[in-house]
Design an enzyme around this catalytic site. Sequence first.
Site, PDB file in Angstrom:
ATOM      1  CG  HIS A  96      -1.975   1.036   1.159  1.00  0.00           C
ATOM      2  ND1 HIS A  96      -1.730   2.354   1.450  1.00  0.00           N
ATOM      3  CD2 HIS A  96      -3.271   0.966   0.784  1.00  0.00           C
ATOM      4  CE1 HIS A  96      -2.849   3.049   1.271  1.00  0.00           C
ATOM      5  NE2 HIS A  96      -3.803   2.228   0.869  1.00  0.00           N
ATOM      6  CD  GLU A  98      -2.504   5.274   3.616  1.00  0.00           C
ATOM      7  OE1 GLU A  98      -2.807   4.389   4.423  1.00  0.00           O
ATOM      8  OE2 GLU A  98      -3.342   5.963   3.009  1.00  0.00           O
ATOM      9  CB  SER A 211     -11.044   9.466  -3.892  1.00  0.00           C
ATOM     10  OG  SER A 211     -10.077  10.036  -3.023  1.00  0.00           O
ATOM     11  N   GLY A 232     -11.001   2.994   0.676  1.00  0.00           N
ATOM     12  CA  GLY A 232     -10.562   3.426   1.991  1.00  0.00           C
ATOM     13  C   GLY A 232     -11.688   4.104   2.754  1.00  0.00           C
TER      14      GLY A 232
HETATM   15  C1  PEP Z   1      -6.838   3.154   0.204  1.00  0.00           C
HETATM   16  O1  PEP Z   1      -6.521   3.399   1.350  1.00  0.00           O
HETATM   17  O2  PEP Z   1      -6.428   2.129  -0.343  1.00  0.00           O
HETATM   18  C2  PEP Z   1      -7.748   4.072  -0.477  1.00  0.00           C
HETATM   19  C3  PEP Z   1      -8.037   3.873  -1.725  1.00  0.00           C
HETATM   20  O3  PEP Z   1      -8.238   5.122   0.267  1.00  0.00           O
HETATM   21  P1  PEP Z   1      -9.392   6.162  -0.178  1.00  0.00           P
HETATM   22  O4  PEP Z   1     -10.502   5.344  -0.790  1.00  0.00           O
HETATM   23  O5  PEP Z   1      -9.803   6.826   1.082  1.00  0.00           O
HETATM   24  O6  PEP Z   1      -8.787   7.079  -1.182  1.00  0.00           O
END
Ligand code: PEP
Length: 249
Positions: A96, A98, A211, A232
């Site tokens: 990921h 992050e 998103s 997410g």
């Molecule tokens: C994620 O954390 O993999 C992600 C896609 O987050 P978000 O949907 O909040 O952008």
Amino acid sequence: MQSKKKLIAGNWKMNGSLAANQTLLDAIVAGMADAQCDVAVAVPAPYLAQVQAQVSGSLIGVAAQDVSAHESGAYTGEVSASMLKEHGVRYVLVGHSERRQYHHESDADVAQKAQRALAAGITPIVCVGETLQEREAGETEAVVKRQLAAVIHLNGHCISEIVVAYEPVWAIGTGRTASPEQAQAVHAVLRTQLAAASEHADRIRLLYGGSMNAANAAQLLAQPDIDGGLVGGASLKAPDFLQIIHAAR
Ligand code: PEP
């Protein structure tokens, strides 16, 4: 490949509590009786047992958010693939953005984690994606291909057992989504790369993440090479997550 069952995976990140998880999962389980896709939730490690107990008997698969690149031993704080397997974990996120950004995980680390997961019988959801700077420099294709190539290289024919999530870093948690055309273009690149590496690549599901929400999911999921979503923020709200689940058919 539109014939594959789509997969909608929620990524709770470092959110939740025993009480909040129970409320969220109760609402999701109650609302997904007629879902036509596979569903998973990637939860913080301390909640794996709770979530596994609560979703057993439902269509929801439990996912972990990370796994150690090592098998066992002196790696304080890490969780091995076999430990996850003991908790009934079906999927694990690897790479990921992050983790790549805040924990400096390299492409080689991510490939190793995918290998550990596969060896334990857990499906790795391999995340790839470019930063805004890389997109603006015209490097999107090269970046995602490099990230995926490391996983292909180490895992050989086993790659037909992975899931890939294309997650443009600039779209994660920002409210800024890739357009369906932008996402499809990258998915097509990844599909071609996988097809060159495995004759069974057509069974690999390619998820879009960044998103994704109740309003944009249907359009993204209608793209020919988008086989699901990694969600997410919207996965923490039962009505939104359910709308995304129901858009996946
Ligand atoms: C994620 O954390 O993999 C992600 C896609 O987050 P978000 O949907 O909040 O952008």
